[in-house]
Design an enzyme around this catalytic site. Structure first.
Site, PDB file in Angstrom:
ATOM      1  N   SER A   1      -8.243  34.368  19.632  1.00 39.56           N
ATOM      2  CA  SER A   1      -9.603  34.116  19.821  1.00 39.56           C
ATOM      3  C   SER A   1     -10.588  35.421  19.856  1.00 39.56           C
ATOM      4  O   SER A   1     -10.476  36.197  18.992  1.00 39.56           O
ATOM      5  CB  SER A   1      -9.581  33.150  20.944  1.00 39.56           C
ATOM      6  OG  SER A   1     -10.994  32.437  20.931  1.00 39.56           O
TER       7      SER A   1
ATOM      8  N   ASP B   1      -9.441  23.561  14.349  1.00 42.95           N
ATOM      9  CA  ASP B   1      -9.853  24.272  15.551  1.00 42.95           C
ATOM     10  C   ASP B   1     -11.172  23.651  16.029  1.00 42.95           C
ATOM     11  O   ASP B   1     -12.377  23.544  15.404  1.00 42.95           O
ATOM     12  CB  ASP B   1      -9.982  25.846  15.320  1.00 42.95           C
ATOM     13  CG  ASP B   1     -10.170  26.802  16.281  1.00 42.95           C
ATOM     14  OD1 ASP B   1     -10.996  26.297  17.267  1.00 42.95           O
ATOM     15  OD2 ASP B   1      -9.466  27.512  16.482  1.00 42.95           O
TER      16      ASP B   1
ATOM     17  N   HIS C   1      -7.029  25.031  18.438  1.00 44.74           N
ATOM     18  CA  HIS C   1      -7.179  26.496  18.715  1.00 44.74           C
ATOM     19  C   HIS C   1      -6.018  27.381  19.256  1.00 44.74           C
ATOM     20  O   HIS C   1      -6.165  28.207  20.052  1.00 44.74           O
ATOM     21  CB  HIS C   1      -8.339  26.578  19.846  1.00 44.74           C
ATOM     22  CG  HIS C   1      -8.916  27.894  19.845  1.00 44.74           C
ATOM     23  ND1 HIS C   1      -9.731  28.608  18.921  1.00 44.74           N
ATOM     24  CD2 HIS C   1      -9.239  28.730  21.086  1.00 44.74           C
ATOM     25  CE1 HIS C   1     -10.133  29.631  19.410  1.00 44.74           C
ATOM     26  NE2 HIS C   1      -9.907  29.904  20.652  1.00 44.74           N
TER      27      HIS C   1
END
Length: 184
Positions: A74, A137, A164
């Protein structure tokens, strides 16, 4: 250059990284690979994840260099990409990578998205680029994940059921690190 170390750079807001997502599990698994070490640390400025704080920490404290694979999740993926724009590393593994601040105030304050991505420089500074992305996601549009893969000519591992990547185990990641180690 041989591959000797992995550094896991978490997403922002991960809290205690040893207990967040797959980070602690992956740290232990990577350390089982012969002649490999792995670093997983709570990052400074963990919520905003400012580039001006994270990149120097990655260089000075985590010592990311040409014998390092940076595993970024991320906002950690954004940090890995920006780091590789100006420094050589063995490889980057991007998990849930994206290209914009997503209209989010905290993401905007991080600084990663204030200028165009230097895809060519990253490719020149990194020997291997692997990306994990999932079409489901909830935070990242697939188009942005694809833009990263195309810009970096990354080896994209595309899923439709990982969200995610906040699960507690991530065996495919370990397989990639093992392949890098064998190829080094």
């Amino acid at each position: 250059m041989p591959l000797k170390k992995a550094v896991i750079v978490p997403g922002n807001g991960a809290g205690d990284v040893e207990r967040a997502n797959w980070y602690g599990w992956a740290n232990k698994e990577i350390k089982k690979i012969p002649d490999m070490t792995c670093l997983l640390r709570n990052m400074p400025d963990p919520v905003t994840a400012r580039e001006t704080i994270w990149l120097p920490f990655m260089e000075e404290e985590l010592k990311c260099d040409e014998e390092t694979v940076i595993i970024g999740h991320s906002s950690g993926a954004a940090a890995a990409m920006r780091y590789a724009e100006t420094r050589k590393v063995f490889a980057i593994i991007l998990v849930g990578a994206y290209t914009s601040d997503l209209g989010d105030q905290t993401e905007r304050k991080s600084g990663y998205f204030s200028r165009p991505w230097q895809w060519q420089l990253i490719r020149e500074n990194v020997s291997h680029i692997v990306q994990f992305g999932s079409t489901d996601d909830p935070f990242l549009p697939w188009e942005e994940q694809e833009e990263v893969a195309e810009g970096l000519k990354a080896d994209l591992h595309k899923y439709s059921d990982r969200g995610h990547f906040m699960n507690s185990r991530f065996p495919e990641l370990i397989d990639v690190v093992k392949k890098f180690k064998e190829a080094a």
